[in-house]
Write a protein that holds these residues in place. Structure first.
Motif, mmCIF file in Angstrom:
data_model
loop_
_atom_site.group_PDB
_atom_site.id
_atom_site.type_symbol
_atom_site.label_atom_id
_atom_site.label_comp_id
_atom_site.label_asym_id
_atom_site.label_seq_id
_atom_site.Cartn_x
_atom_site.Cartn_y
_atom_site.Cartn_z
ATOM 1 N N ASN A 116 23.847 27.547 26.850
ATOM 2 C CA ASN A 116 22.919 28.412 26.646
ATOM 3 C C ASN A 116 22.372 28.476 25.168
ATOM 4 N N TRP A 155 19.880 30.101 21.868
ATOM 5 C CA TRP A 155 18.520 30.681 21.482
ATOM 6 C C TRP A 155 18.668 30.692 20.102
ATOM 7 N N ARG A 187 14.458 28.788 23.237
ATOM 8 C CA ARG A 187 15.456 28.971 24.025
ATOM 9 C C ARG A 187 15.832 27.558 24.933
ATOM 10 N N TYR A 208 18.386 26.444 28.175
ATOM 11 C CA TYR A 208 19.715 26.404 28.941
ATOM 12 C C TYR A 208 19.861 25.304 29.954
ATOM 13 N N SER A 238 17.775 20.979 32.873
ATOM 14 C CA SER A 238 17.688 22.015 31.832
ATOM 15 C C SER A 238 16.233 22.609 31.730
#
Length: 671
Positions: free
Chosen positions: A298, A300, A325, A327, A349
């Motif tokens: 994950n 950011w 972002r 993840y 993803s």
């Protein structure tokens, strides 16, 4: 059609089934990183590349196939075999991170510190099925692992132009549980080129010749400010739960601010990123699972950029505040089959990219309106050795859906089937012949699909929502020869046929990205030669060419963008004692005279730059490294000005020169 939700549900069922099994007692060994014919491994990055934290600059000097894209004193990008941006895949400890800036101020490779890196695996071509988006190359960055016992280190690095970096790290624990903690603070003034001009002064000279760009110049009070500050921290935990089960987790933090990009209209106020990775591995669950792994990442990125330090902000402060972002996760199972190893699994993803324009702090429109990319995939690869022949094959199926919140624009769905075959024939112990063929695809990103200019520039839609995905059909071949203990030579050739390559068309006023078929081909050489046990050479050369099948609409130039000229590296190493090494090296390139003139590129003269570095182990705990880069203070540029980057432009876009003579010293003390 693969649904993300279905993949997640399948993954949960797989985990439940796995944990219900009784794992046998089989130790999970440490993975040894070895260079192979189809991959280059850059080892001991933290120990060798102490000049600065910039990983792109380190790779540029070490690998002839890698070209730096210079944007600033830090946070630079790379080109691999004429491909950049999403055409190459960058991983950090197995996880993905996408920069926030649509102008590539913060490429993925800039979000990890060179001093935290253990090694880097560079795999050229479409020969990877485990990761989403490996179109023409994979750069896998692996950071330092924690060690048992207790180890700590402090580093102080100083250099020209008030460069300073302070780093500390500690690693320790038992054979069962080990932890690594590291952090650094790095700052620098503006570097000077070979003519003694700072970043701001290079821009001043351009503005003097192009008065329409006067507002791009730095304000007097900011003219001599530092070029960046970068703070980082990393924590890693390795735990051997049993002899057959282990968990590896890491968290990396990057906090950069006030990064100057002189040949870009904006600078970055911040560049903040967080990256979390965790992987669980269990071995020998039975006949159908020799090793099962589950991983999750994950990341950011927060990237506000604007005209904070430019004269134009005296009239109005313009910003583009970006958030990125992604993840995702993977479930991978390995089993023995037909005297080989079969690995297969699922990969999924979700990436989100959003940007707001602001004028004097108030909302002013969208640059990218919440572009969301969801991907799900099945993959499998098989490796087997037959006497002298080593073979591997892979297969991957992807389904990707991309949407935006912008009204009136429908999302896009992409399906892709890719795979490869690769083989190595060992003719005795000293000669290898190898080759492969493969196909891979990558989808357009949020900028290529949906990017808009700010309202002052008409809020024009530069993206093209109807783009097709790019597919790469590639063939590679090569030979590697060892000449006893004295010398080695590796030669590689490749030919890449690109269907629906995504190119930028400067001629258009809107919808500037378009698909075009193209080809890229080239060769590279790498070699070593030992005069004695203490004196030895290493070096390489890379040559690449590229052509569009036809010019873009409204244009006449068929040259492909971002195709660097012939480049070579050469290093002479002298181990003058058991405690010290002296290295003299050269990086040189031919003139860049085959370029995409219709889309902003220009001729760049040839160059040759010489560097010198000495490392001495003064005591068991103290190591000192000192060096001089660009010994002869050469003024030169390596990065071209392709129009898909928004650059300061009053005619030909502004070229940014490389640093001039740079003197540095690093002191490392290990406790």
């Amino acid at each position: 059609m693969i649904k993300i939700r279905n993949i997640a549900r399948f993954g949960m069922l797989s985990v439940a089934a796995t944990l219900a099994l009784q794992a046998q007692e089989l130790s999970l060994s440490t993975v040894e990183v070895e260079e192979t014919v189809d991959a280059t491994v850059v080892k001991d990055v933290a120990g060798e590349e102490v000049r600065s934290a910039d990983l792109a600059e380190a790779l540029y000097k070490l690998d002839p196939d890698v070209q730096i894209v210079r944007r600033s004193g830090i946070a630079n990008d790379i080109i691999l075999r004429g491909m950049r941006k999403d055409n190459i895949n960058v991983l950090i400890d197995g996880g993905k991170l996408y920069g926030g800036c649509p102008n590539r101020m913060d490429p993925p490779i800039s979000h990890v510190l060179a001093s935290n890196v253990d090694h880097i695996v560079i795999k050229e071509g479409p020969y990877d099925v485990e990761h989403f988006g490996t179109l023409s190359g994979l750069v896998d960055v692996v950071t330092k692992a924690p060690e048992a016992g207790f180890h700590s280190e402090g580093d102080l690095n100083i250099g020209s132009w008030s460069y300073k970096k302070v780093g500390v790290s500690a690693s320790g624990g038992s054979d069962k549980v080990r932890v690594f903690v590291g952090g650094s603070v790095e700052t620098s003034g503006q570097y000077e080129d070979g003519d003694g001009r700072t970043l701001a002064e290079q821009l001043d000279e351009y503005v003097k010749a192009n008065p329409t760009q006067a507002g791009r110049a730095f304000k007097p009070q900011d003219h001599d400010m530092n070029s960046f500050r970068k703070d980082t921290a990393m924590v890693k935990l390795f735990a051997d739960i049993t002899d057959s089960q282990k968990v590896e987790a890491s968290y990396t933090i990057n906090r950069s601010k006030n990064i100057l990009y002189p040949n870009t209209p904006m600078d970055a106020k911040k560049d903040d990123s967080d990256l979390f990775n965790i992987e669980y591995t269990v071995a020998d669950l039975g006949e159908w699972s020799k090793e099962l792994s589950l991983s999750f990442y994950n990341s950011w990125v927060y990237h506000p950029m604007g005209t904070y330090f430019r004269k134009s902000s005296n009239t109005a402060l313009v910003e583009n505040v970006m958030d990125s972002r992604i993840y995702g996760g993977k479930i991978k199972n390995g089993l023995d089959l037909f005297n080989g190893r079969l690995s297969f699994g699922i990969d999924a993803s979700k990436r989100r990219w959003d940007g707001d324009y602001r004028k004097n702090g108030a909302y002013w429109g969208k640059s990218i309106d919440d572009a969301v990319t969801k991907n799900g995939a099945f993959f499998a690869d098989f490796k087997k050795s037959y006497d002298r022949f080593d073979m591997e094959a892979g297969l991957r199926y992807d389904h990707t859906k991309i949407t935006t919140d912008e009204a009136g624009i429908e999302g896009s769905d992409y399906d892709a089937l890719g795979g490869y075959l690769y083989g190595t024939y060992n003719i005795g112990e000293s000669l290898k012949i190898f080759g492969g063929l493969g196909k891979a695809s990558r989808v357009p990103d949020g900028k290529e699909l949906y990017f808009r200019t700010n309202p002052k520039m008409g809020a024009k839609m530069k993206g093209t929502p109807t783009l097709d995905q790019t597919s790469n059909y590639q063939v590679d071949a090569g030979v590697e020869k060892m000449f006893g203990d004295t010398a080695s030579l590796k030669m590689k050739l490749f030919y890449s046929k690109l269907k629906d390559f995504i190119a930028y068309n400067k001629t258009k006023s809107e919808h500037n990205y378009e698909n075009v078929d193209a080809k890229i081909y080239g060769l590279s050489l790498e070699g070593t030669y030992a005069f004695t046990d203490m004196l030895y050479l290493d070096g390489g050369a890379s040559w690449t060419k590229g052509r569009k099948d036809h010019p873009l609409s409204g244009q006449s130039d068929k040259a492909m963008p971002n195709i660097p000229p012939l480049k070579g590296t050469l290093g002479l190493n002298w181990d003058y004692s058991d405690n010290g090494t002296l290295r003299a090296s050269m990086v040189a390139a031919d003139s860049w005279d085959d370029y995409d003139a219709d889309n902003g590129e220009q001729k760049i003269p040839a160059y040759a730059v010489f560097n010198l570095k000495a490392t001495h182990q003064a005591t068991d705990r103290l190591e000192v490294t000192a060096g001089v880069d660009n010994i002869f203070d050469r003024t030169y540029a390596v990065t071209n000005t392709y129009a898909d980057m928004t650059l300061v432009s009053g005619g030909d876009p502004m070229l940014l020169n490389e640093p001039g003579r740079y003197i540095y010293c690093n002191v490392a003390y290990r406790f």
